[in-house]
Motif scaffolding. Structure first.
Motif, PDB file in Angstrom:
ATOM      1  N   UNK A 189       0.829  -1.197   0.000  1.00  0.00           N
ATOM      2  CA  UNK A 189       0.000   0.000   0.000  1.00  0.00           C
ATOM      3  C   UNK A 189       0.873   1.261   0.000  1.00  0.00           C
ATOM      4  N   UNK A 190       1.910   1.270   0.839  1.00  0.00           N
ATOM      5  CA  UNK A 190       2.811   2.422   0.928  1.00  0.00           C
ATOM      6  C   UNK A 190       3.543   2.639  -0.397  1.00  0.00           C
ATOM      7  N   UNK A 191       4.015   1.554  -0.994  1.00  0.00           N
ATOM      8  CA  UNK A 191       4.705   1.661  -2.280  1.00  0.00           C
ATOM      9  C   UNK A 191       3.759   2.194  -3.356  1.00  0.00           C
ATOM     10  N   UNK A 192       2.505   1.750  -3.330  1.00  0.00           N
ATOM     11  CA  UNK A 192       1.512   2.226  -4.298  1.00  0.00           C
ATOM     12  C   UNK A 192       1.287   3.727  -4.123  1.00  0.00           C
ATOM     13  N   UNK A 193       1.153   4.176  -2.887  1.00  0.00           N
ATOM     14  CA  UNK A 193       0.956   5.610  -2.595  1.00  0.00           C
ATOM     15  C   UNK A 193       2.152   6.413  -3.108  1.00  0.00           C
ATOM     16  N   UNK A 194       3.361   5.931  -2.848  1.00  0.00           N
ATOM     17  CA  UNK A 194       4.569   6.637  -3.299  1.00  0.00           C
ATOM     18  C   UNK A 194       4.592   6.731  -4.820  1.00  0.00           C
ATOM     19  N   UNK A 195       4.315   5.627  -5.489  1.00  0.00           N
ATOM     20  CA  UNK A 195       4.346   5.605  -6.954  1.00  0.00           C
ATOM     21  C   UNK A 195       3.305   6.563  -7.536  1.00  0.00           C
ATOM     22  N   UNK A 196       2.107   6.571  -6.968  1.00  0.00           N
ATOM     23  CA  UNK A 196       1.053   7.473  -7.443  1.00  0.00           C
ATOM     24  C   UNK A 196       1.476   8.930  -7.219  1.00  0.00           C
ATOM     25  N   UNK A 197       2.065   9.221  -6.063  1.00  0.00           N
ATOM     26  CA  UNK A 197       2.497  10.589  -5.763  1.00  0.00           C
ATOM     27  C   UNK A 197       3.592  11.049  -6.730  1.00  0.00           C
ATOM     28  N   UNK A 198       4.587  10.200  -6.951  1.00  0.00           N
ATOM     29  CA  UNK A 198       5.682  10.553  -7.867  1.00  0.00           C
ATOM     30  C   UNK A 198       5.138  10.769  -9.283  1.00  0.00           C
ATOM     31  N   UNK A 199       4.286   9.865  -9.743  1.00  0.00           N
ATOM     32  CA  UNK A 199       3.725  10.009 -11.092  1.00  0.00           C
ATOM     33  C   UNK A 199       2.854  11.255 -11.220  1.00  0.00           C
TER      34      UNK A 199
END
Length: 161
Positions: free
Chosen positions: A56-66
């Protein structure tokens, strides 16, 4: 769609992380707030279950960066915001860390992302590779080159292992 309690939990858990990532990329509070809202809106609308808290944390980070990269690529962003606005924002960073943070922020995105995730968020090269969609050895190379760039900018050993 996720429940209100799930979204509230995610905001409580990841708000600081998302704000730091967005500000690191955008260097503008207003844009950071916009992207912050978009990230959690996407979270609310994302129906798939997460395998773990780390997923979940990795998904949030990826969405934020993108989302940050998308905003930076937009026509409106490129043609309206000047670099001078960067100097108008008061820093919330202790004076002792400012030089290092400015050096990190001045790195090209591919180095800035891995340096930030490794040193500020504590991810390993394997985890960074999964988050960024890069091979582990590529992450090690980017970390090494990024450290070299920081060492050159800071005039010494800017980061320790």
């Amino acid at each position: 769609m996720r429940s209100e309690s799930e979204v509230n939990r995610a905001v409580e858990r990841y708000a600081d992380l998302v704000q730091r990532i967005c500000f690191c990329h955008l260097r503008n509070r207003a844009d950071t707030e916009d992207v912050f809202q978009n990230v959690f809106m996407k979270y609310m609308l994302y129906d798939e279950p997460f395998r773990s808290d780390e997923h979940e944390k990795a998904w949030i980070i990826r969405v934020a960066v993108n989302a940050c990269k998308d905003l930076l690529k937009s026509f409106f962003r490129r043609s309206v915001v000047s670099l001078e606005t960067l100097y108008e924002i008061p820093a919330e960073v202790p004076e002792s860390h400012r030089e290092v943070l400015e050096a990190v922020l001045s790195l090209p995105d591919k180095y800035k992302d891995v340096i930030y995730l490794h040193y500020y968020e504590g991810y390993t090269a394997v985890e960074i590779g999964e988050i960024c969609g890069k091979k582990e050895n590529t992450v090690y190379s980017l970390l090494s080159r990024g450290r070299g760039m920081l060492k050159e900018k800071l005039g010494g050993d800017g980061l320790g292992e």
